[in-house]
Write a protein that holds these residues in place. Structure first.
Motif, PDB file in Angstrom:
ATOM      1  N   VAL A 103      -1.104  -5.863  10.221  1.00  0.00           N
ATOM      2  CA  VAL A 103      -1.456  -6.013   8.809  1.00  0.00           C
ATOM      3  C   VAL A 103      -2.525  -4.995   8.420  1.00  0.00           C
ATOM      4  O   VAL A 103      -2.411  -4.303   7.397  1.00  0.00           O
ATOM      5  CB  VAL A 103      -1.929  -7.465   8.537  1.00  0.00           C
ATOM      6  CG1 VAL A 103      -2.679  -7.579   7.222  1.00  0.00           C
ATOM      7  CG2 VAL A 103      -0.748  -8.424   8.589  1.00  0.00           C
ATOM      8  N   ARG A 104      -3.552  -4.882   9.237  1.00  0.00           N
ATOM      9  CA  ARG A 104      -4.653  -3.954   8.938  1.00  0.00           C
ATOM     10  C   ARG A 104      -4.190  -2.497   8.961  1.00  0.00           C
ATOM     11  O   ARG A 104      -4.600  -1.690   8.118  1.00  0.00           O
ATOM     12  CB  ARG A 104      -5.792  -4.177   9.919  1.00  0.00           C
ATOM     13  CG  ARG A 104      -6.453  -5.535   9.750  1.00  0.00           C
ATOM     14  CD  ARG A 104      -7.476  -5.803  10.836  1.00  0.00           C
ATOM     15  NE  ARG A 104      -8.027  -7.137  10.698  1.00  0.00           N
ATOM     16  CZ  ARG A 104      -8.109  -8.013  11.704  1.00  0.00           C
ATOM     17  NH1 ARG A 104      -7.711  -7.689  12.929  1.00  0.00           N
ATOM     18  NH2 ARG A 104      -8.608  -9.208  11.477  1.00  0.00           N
ATOM     19  N   ARG A 107      -1.077  -1.405   8.436  1.00  0.00           N
ATOM     20  CA  ARG A 107      -0.163  -1.130   7.323  1.00  0.00           C
ATOM     21  C   ARG A 107      -0.904  -0.967   6.009  1.00  0.00           C
ATOM     22  O   ARG A 107      -0.626  -0.032   5.248  1.00  0.00           O
ATOM     23  CB  ARG A 107       0.895  -2.239   7.211  1.00  0.00           C
ATOM     24  CG  ARG A 107       1.935  -1.937   6.161  1.00  0.00           C
ATOM     25  CD  ARG A 107       2.749  -0.691   6.525  1.00  0.00           C
ATOM     26  NE  ARG A 107       3.547  -0.247   5.391  1.00  0.00           N
ATOM     27  CZ  ARG A 107       3.479   0.970   4.847  1.00  0.00           C
ATOM     28  NH1 ARG A 107       2.685   1.901   5.352  1.00  0.00           N
ATOM     29  NH2 ARG A 107       4.230   1.275   3.819  1.00  0.00           N
ATOM     30  N   ALA A 108      -1.858  -1.822   5.725  1.00  0.00           N
ATOM     31  CA  ALA A 108      -2.643  -1.663   4.490  1.00  0.00           C
ATOM     32  C   ALA A 108      -3.409  -0.344   4.517  1.00  0.00           C
ATOM     33  O   ALA A 108      -3.472   0.366   3.507  1.00  0.00           O
ATOM     34  CB  ALA A 108      -3.604  -2.836   4.319  1.00  0.00           C
ATOM     35  N   ALA A 118       5.015 -10.899   7.190  1.00  0.00           N
ATOM     36  CA  ALA A 118       3.588 -10.585   7.056  1.00  0.00           C
ATOM     37  C   ALA A 118       3.387  -9.179   6.498  1.00  0.00           C
ATOM     38  O   ALA A 118       2.512  -8.962   5.645  1.00  0.00           O
ATOM     39  CB  ALA A 118       2.885 -10.725   8.404  1.00  0.00           C
ATOM     40  N   THR A 146       1.659  -8.191   3.008  1.00  0.00           N
ATOM     41  CA  THR A 146       0.546  -7.239   3.035  1.00  0.00           C
ATOM     42  C   THR A 146       0.779  -6.107   2.046  1.00  0.00           C
ATOM     43  O   THR A 146      -0.128  -5.737   1.290  1.00  0.00           O
ATOM     44  CB  THR A 146       0.365  -6.657   4.451  1.00  0.00           C
ATOM     45  OG1 THR A 146       0.031  -7.731   5.333  1.00  0.00           O
ATOM     46  CG2 THR A 146      -0.706  -5.592   4.488  1.00  0.00           C
ATOM     47  N   GLU A 147       1.971  -5.566   2.044  1.00  0.00           N
ATOM     48  CA  GLU A 147       2.282  -4.481   1.110  1.00  0.00           C
ATOM     49  C   GLU A 147       2.180  -4.961  -0.334  1.00  0.00           C
ATOM     50  O   GLU A 147       1.639  -4.247  -1.186  1.00  0.00           O
ATOM     51  CB  GLU A 147       3.680  -3.921   1.384  1.00  0.00           C
ATOM     52  CG  GLU A 147       3.734  -3.105   2.656  1.00  0.00           C
ATOM     53  CD  GLU A 147       5.107  -2.497   2.920  1.00  0.00           C
ATOM     54  OE1 GLU A 147       6.050  -2.718   2.120  1.00  0.00           O
ATOM     55  OE2 GLU A 147       5.226  -1.787   3.938  1.00  0.00           O
ATOM     56  N   THR A 163      -1.475  -5.340  -1.203  1.00  0.00           N
ATOM     57  CA  THR A 163      -2.097  -4.013  -1.274  1.00  0.00           C
ATOM     58  C   THR A 163      -1.674  -3.274  -2.531  1.00  0.00           C
ATOM     59  O   THR A 163      -2.481  -2.590  -3.153  1.00  0.00           O
ATOM     60  CB  THR A 163      -1.732  -3.202  -0.013  1.00  0.00           C
ATOM     61  OG1 THR A 163      -2.198  -3.924   1.133  1.00  0.00           O
ATOM     62  CG2 THR A 163      -2.365  -1.820  -0.038  1.00  0.00           C
ATOM     63  N   LEU A 223      -3.166 -14.793   5.869  1.00  0.00           N
ATOM     64  CA  LEU A 223      -2.608 -13.445   5.694  1.00  0.00           C
ATOM     65  C   LEU A 223      -3.099 -12.797   4.402  1.00  0.00           C
ATOM     66  O   LEU A 223      -3.420 -11.605   4.379  1.00  0.00           O
ATOM     67  CB  LEU A 223      -1.079 -13.496   5.703  1.00  0.00           C
ATOM     68  CG  LEU A 223      -0.435 -13.667   7.067  1.00  0.00           C
ATOM     69  CD1 LEU A 223       1.046 -13.985   6.913  1.00  0.00           C
ATOM     70  CD2 LEU A 223      -0.648 -12.421   7.928  1.00  0.00           C
ATOM     71  N   ALA A 246      -5.264  -9.367   4.333  1.00  0.00           N
ATOM     72  CA  ALA A 246      -4.894  -8.205   3.524  1.00  0.00           C
ATOM     73  C   ALA A 246      -5.982  -7.862   2.516  1.00  0.00           C
ATOM     74  O   ALA A 246      -6.301  -6.687   2.292  1.00  0.00           O
ATOM     75  CB  ALA A 246      -3.564  -8.467   2.816  1.00  0.00           C
ATOM     76  N   ASN A 264      -8.143  -4.356   2.611  1.00  0.00           N
ATOM     77  CA  ASN A 264      -8.104  -3.519   1.405  1.00  0.00           C
ATOM     78  C   ASN A 264      -9.510  -3.204   0.914  1.00  0.00           C
ATOM     79  O   ASN A 264      -9.793  -2.075   0.513  1.00  0.00           O
ATOM     80  CB  ASN A 264      -7.267  -4.195   0.314  1.00  0.00           C
ATOM     81  CG  ASN A 264      -5.811  -3.833   0.420  1.00  0.00           C
ATOM     82  OD1 ASN A 264      -5.399  -2.773  -0.027  1.00  0.00           O
ATOM     83  ND2 ASN A 264      -5.024  -4.696   1.038  1.00  0.00           N
TER      84      ASN A 264
END
Length: 155
Positions: free
Chosen positions: A42-43, A45-46, A92, A96-97, A100, A127, A131, A135
């Protein structure tokens, strides 16, 4: 050289509050039984979306230290196109996307519904917090041009 403000020095109470928020979000994730490896995805991808080199350096190193494979890290920006991620991870990452890129259609009902199908309420909440926190950290690091490279995972 980085000649921008050090948020930690200029606003130590706010920095401490941010650290406390991060710690609370990590505790919420632990309570929801979210895997630390999932949180690193998650971290990452953001941070990819936000173009945060400092956080990418940190969280790819943390993910590797937790046993994540290079293949999955390298393919993360194209996760939809690969067979490397579980349904749980895909839900997830989609959430997250959406968080974000909230300016781009908010968080679509379908994305939320998919997350709610594989995570309980505490998991979805954790989650969203994960995110949200990454961010915020991305924006801090990008705004102050924090320099990547020196971070080493604990342990």
């Amino acid at each position: 050289m980085n000649d921008r403000v050090s948020l930690k020095k200029a606003t130590p109470r706010v920095q401490a509050a941010m650290g406390a928020l991060h710690a609370a979000a990590v505790t919420a994730a632990e309570d929801a039984k979210l895997e630390p490896e999932l949180l690193e995805l998650v971290r990452i991808r953001a941070s990819q979306i936000n173009g945060c080199a400092f956080c990418l350096d940190m969280h790819t190193k943390d993910a590797r230290a937790r046993g994540e494979t290079e293949q999955r890290i390298y393919a993360l920006s194209a996760w939809r196109e690969t067979p490397f991620y579980t349904d749980r991870e895909r839900a997830a990452l989609a959430l997250t996307e959406a968080v974000t890129l909230v300016h781009d259609g908010h968080v679509p009902d379908e994305v939320y519904r998919e997350a709610a199908e594989v995570f309980d309420e505490a998991g979805v909440a954790a989650l969203i917090w994960a995110a949200t926190v990454i961010n915020a950290y991305n924006r801090m690091a990008v705004s102050t041009r924090m320099v990547p490279g020196a971070y080493r995972p604990a342990g």
